[in-house]
Scaffold this motif. Sequence first.
Motif, mmCIF file in Angstrom:
data_model
loop_
_atom_site.group_PDB
_atom_site.id
_atom_site.type_symbol
_atom_site.label_atom_id
_atom_site.label_comp_id
_atom_site.label_asym_id
_atom_site.label_seq_id
_atom_site.Cartn_x
_atom_site.Cartn_y
_atom_site.Cartn_z
ATOM 1 N N VAL A 59 63.811 42.760 65.100
ATOM 2 C CA VAL A 59 65.142 41.914 64.886
ATOM 3 C C VAL A 59 64.878 40.963 63.884
ATOM 4 O O VAL A 59 65.807 40.846 63.038
ATOM 5 N N ARG A 60 63.771 40.215 63.736
ATOM 6 C CA ARG A 60 63.290 39.209 62.824
ATOM 7 C C ARG A 60 63.316 40.088 61.590
ATOM 8 O O ARG A 60 63.863 39.674 60.485
ATOM 9 N N ALA A 61 62.596 41.120 61.199
ATOM 10 C CA ALA A 61 62.541 41.766 60.187
ATOM 11 C C ALA A 61 63.877 42.301 59.476
ATOM 12 O O ALA A 61 64.113 42.210 58.398
ATOM 13 N N ALA A 62 64.699 43.152 60.457
ATOM 14 C CA ALA A 62 65.940 43.267 60.125
ATOM 15 C C ALA A 62 66.951 42.258 59.461
ATOM 16 O O ALA A 62 67.442 42.329 58.598
ATOM 17 N N SER A 63 66.845 41.045 60.272
ATOM 18 C CA SER A 63 67.460 40.112 59.937
ATOM 19 C C SER A 63 67.175 39.565 58.743
ATOM 20 O O SER A 63 67.969 39.088 57.652
ATOM 21 N N GLN A 64 65.794 39.278 58.392
ATOM 22 C CA GLN A 64 65.465 38.981 56.939
ATOM 23 C C GLN A 64 65.823 39.734 55.851
ATOM 24 O O GLN A 64 66.254 39.430 54.846
ATOM 25 N N ARG A 65 65.970 41.284 56.304
ATOM 26 C CA ARG A 65 66.426 42.094 55.058
ATOM 27 C C ARG A 65 67.595 41.796 54.860
ATOM 28 O O ARG A 65 68.305 41.923 53.596
ATOM 29 N N ALA A 66 68.570 41.545 55.821
ATOM 30 C CA ALA A 66 69.948 41.522 55.777
ATOM 31 C C ALA A 66 70.280 40.172 55.166
ATOM 32 O O ALA A 66 71.236 40.109 54.288
ATOM 33 N N LEU A 67 69.505 39.052 55.266
ATOM 34 C CA LEU A 67 69.761 37.864 54.663
ATOM 35 C C LEU A 67 69.226 38.020 52.983
ATOM 36 O O LEU A 67 70.179 37.554 52.247
ATOM 37 N N SER A 68 68.263 38.818 52.773
ATOM 38 C CA SER A 68 67.915 39.009 51.458
ATOM 39 C C SER A 68 69.164 39.904 50.725
ATOM 40 O O SER A 68 69.494 39.327 49.488
ATOM 41 N N VAL A 69 69.818 40.930 51.229
ATOM 42 C CA VAL A 69 70.790 41.440 50.792
ATOM 43 C C VAL A 69 72.063 40.648 50.308
ATOM 44 O O VAL A 69 72.788 40.934 49.201
ATOM 45 N N LYS A 70 72.341 39.677 51.247
ATOM 46 C CA LYS A 70 73.346 38.881 51.142
ATOM 47 C C LYS A 70 73.104 37.833 49.961
ATOM 48 O O LYS A 70 73.874 37.543 49.326
ATOM 49 N N TYR A 71 71.988 37.327 50.109
ATOM 50 C CA TYR A 71 71.762 36.253 48.977
ATOM 51 C C TYR A 71 71.663 36.995 47.514
ATOM 52 O O TYR A 71 72.027 36.513 46.516
ATOM 53 N N ALA A 72 71.237 38.214 47.540
ATOM 54 C CA ALA A 72 71.303 38.958 46.221
ATOM 55 C C ALA A 72 72.723 39.365 45.885
ATOM 56 O O ALA A 72 72.948 39.228 44.651
ATOM 57 N N ALA A 73 73.512 39.586 46.904
ATOM 58 C CA ALA A 73 74.977 39.853 46.454
ATOM 59 C C ALA A 73 75.701 38.821 45.865
ATOM 60 O O ALA A 73 76.327 38.684 44.808
#
Length: 192
Positions: A59-73
């Motif tokens: 869950v933490r790894a998926a959350s970190q990826r989702a957060l990275s995608v959000k900040y990238a956008a």
Amino acid sequence: MLTVYIDFKSPAAYLAVSPTLALAERFDLAIDWKPFRAIEREVPKLGKQETVGESHRRVRAASQRALSVKYAAHQGIDLRFPPQPGSTDLALGVLLGIEGDPLPFIRGAFNAYWEAHADLDDMAVVHALLVESGVTYTGSLADARSVLDAAQMQAEEAGIVGVPGYVIEDQLFVGREHLPWIEEIARAKVGA
């Protein structure tokens, strides 16, 4: 001088480039870009009977990826994770042998990894990046990995544990979330 440690396979390092450049420009700071081999892992697969620890890591790894995608956008970057994290050792070693401004190579390497999912440990790929970026590379591609190994050891001895890593005025910070503190140090240094 602001020393910045990066790894092309790190989403955090990729997302730190633009804000770091903006900070350096505001305070007229020179940037010394240095390589640091970071560990990036894929998101673990859902297990049939996960332990609490396994569930937490997934869950933490998926959350970190989702957060990275959000900040990238937010930065206008279409961040797409490769199916599996790849090695970037050759490109990182090459970074140490670039004369002059390495930024065209750095941008090209980040874009190649994150947009084309290029293998930055492949000699042909890295050679093409050098040519496309127009930088002057004085090292040997054959020796770039061993050069990286020596630089990695020095960075670890200096206390670098992850990317992006920053050193300013003998103070070490890991993570772009520390840019406001780095800005305070830069402001105090220039008296702004």
